[in-house]
Design a protein around this motif. Structure first.
Motif, PDB file in Angstrom:
ATOM      1  N   VAL A  22     -13.957 -59.161 110.236  1.00  0.00           N
ATOM      2  CA  VAL A  22     -13.629 -60.385 110.973  1.00  0.00           C
ATOM      3  C   VAL A  22     -12.117 -60.557 111.081  1.00  0.00           C
ATOM      4  CG1 VAL A  22     -13.838 -62.899 110.923  1.00  0.00           C
ATOM      5  CG2 VAL A  22     -15.819 -61.479 110.431  1.00  0.00           C
ATOM      6  N   TRP A  44     -17.278 -57.769 105.340  1.00  0.00           N
ATOM      7  CA  TRP A  44     -17.404 -58.778 106.389  1.00  0.00           C
ATOM      8  C   TRP A  44     -16.039 -59.399 106.679  1.00  0.00           C
ATOM      9  CZ3 TRP A  44     -20.522 -60.934 109.928  1.00  0.00           C
ATOM     10  CH2 TRP A  44     -20.242 -62.219 110.356  1.00  0.00           C
ATOM     11  N   PHE A  68     -21.485 -60.142 115.044  1.00  0.00           N
ATOM     12  CA  PHE A  68     -20.636 -59.535 114.015  1.00  0.00           C
ATOM     13  C   PHE A  68     -21.478 -58.810 112.959  1.00  0.00           C
ATOM     14  CE2 PHE A  68     -17.350 -62.568 115.470  1.00  0.00           C
ATOM     15  CZ  PHE A  68     -16.329 -61.660 115.692  1.00  0.00           C
ATOM     16  N   LEU A  69     -22.630 -59.375 112.624  1.00  0.00           N
ATOM     17  CA  LEU A  69     -23.519 -58.703 111.669  1.00  0.00           C
ATOM     18  C   LEU A  69     -24.039 -57.386 112.242  1.00  0.00           C
ATOM     19  CD1 LEU A  69     -25.530 -61.722 110.228  1.00  0.00           C
ATOM     20  CD2 LEU A  69     -23.888 -60.291 109.013  1.00  0.00           C
ATOM     21  N   LYS A  89     -24.932 -70.705 105.213  1.00  0.00           N
ATOM     22  CA  LYS A  89     -26.168 -70.213 105.803  1.00  0.00           C
ATOM     23  C   LYS A  89     -27.197 -70.009 104.691  1.00  0.00           C
ATOM     24  CE  LYS A  89     -27.439 -67.208 109.458  1.00  0.00           C
ATOM     25  NZ  LYS A  89     -26.943 -66.393 110.526  1.00  0.00           N
ATOM     26  N   SER A 116     -20.952 -64.077 118.489  1.00  0.00           N
ATOM     27  CA  SER A 116     -21.623 -64.946 117.522  1.00  0.00           C
ATOM     28  C   SER A 116     -21.653 -64.262 116.153  1.00  0.00           C
ATOM     29  CB  SER A 116     -23.050 -65.239 117.979  1.00  0.00           C
ATOM     30  OG  SER A 116     -23.827 -64.057 117.924  1.00  0.00           O
ATOM     31  N   ILE A 117     -22.110 -64.991 115.162  1.00  0.00           N
ATOM     32  CA  ILE A 117     -22.229 -64.424 113.818  1.00  0.00           C
ATOM     33  C   ILE A 117     -23.201 -63.254 113.822  1.00  0.00           C
ATOM     34  CG2 ILE A 117     -23.003 -64.896 111.462  1.00  0.00           C
ATOM     35  CD1 ILE A 117     -21.961 -67.745 111.821  1.00  0.00           C
TER      36      ILE A 117
END
Length: 146
Positions: free
Chosen positions: A22, A18, A131-132, A7, A127-128
């Protein structure tokens, strides 16, 4: 052929945290997050990680003050009883402290999941960005994963 690109620009996050989040969420990808974060082993891991981060950063002066007061009380108790306590009593005290603190961690974790709305979602469906958001909410509540 699939092309995987990092990214750009990279998000400004702690990648160890992170990774920890996850990994926890994808232990059983078809379970809801609420069910994953209710396990005692997960709560103990989160509590250990959070206390380590707080100790390293000295971010929680109230717990240090409480710990010092408890140490003073223990010193006073040992002077009065002069070592009459048994190991079983000490083990029970440690277990009770762990249960109380894990309840506190559990309440904080469940509150974060409820506020973010991810309690009833499955990790595979997130989605990412989700999670953020979840990592940010946990960090704001002083819950850490590394």
């Amino acid at each position: 052929v699939m092309r995987i690109e990092p990214k750009n620009p990279q998000p400004q996050i702690n990648f160890l945290e992170w990774d920890g989040l996850v990994r926890l969420c994808f232990q059983r990808k078809h379970k809801m997050l609420r069910a994953i974060f209710k396990h005692k082993s997960v709560l103990k891991l989160i509590e250990a990680n959070t206390s380590t981060v707080n100790a390293l950063a000295n971010a929680d002066p109230s717990s240090v003050l409480l710990r010092e007061q408890n140490d003073d009380m223990l010193i006073d108790d040992t002077e009065v009883t002069s070592g009459a306590g048994t190991e079983a009593e000490e083990d029970m005290d440690a277990t009770m402290e762990l249960d109380e603190s894990s309840k506190s961690i559990k309440d904080r974790v469940m509150t974060v999941l409820a506020k973010t709305g991810f309690a009833e979602t499955r990790a595979a469906k997130m989605s990412i960005a989700d999670f953020l958001k979840l990592l940010l909410a946990f960090n704001e509540a002083s819950i850490h994963f590394s």
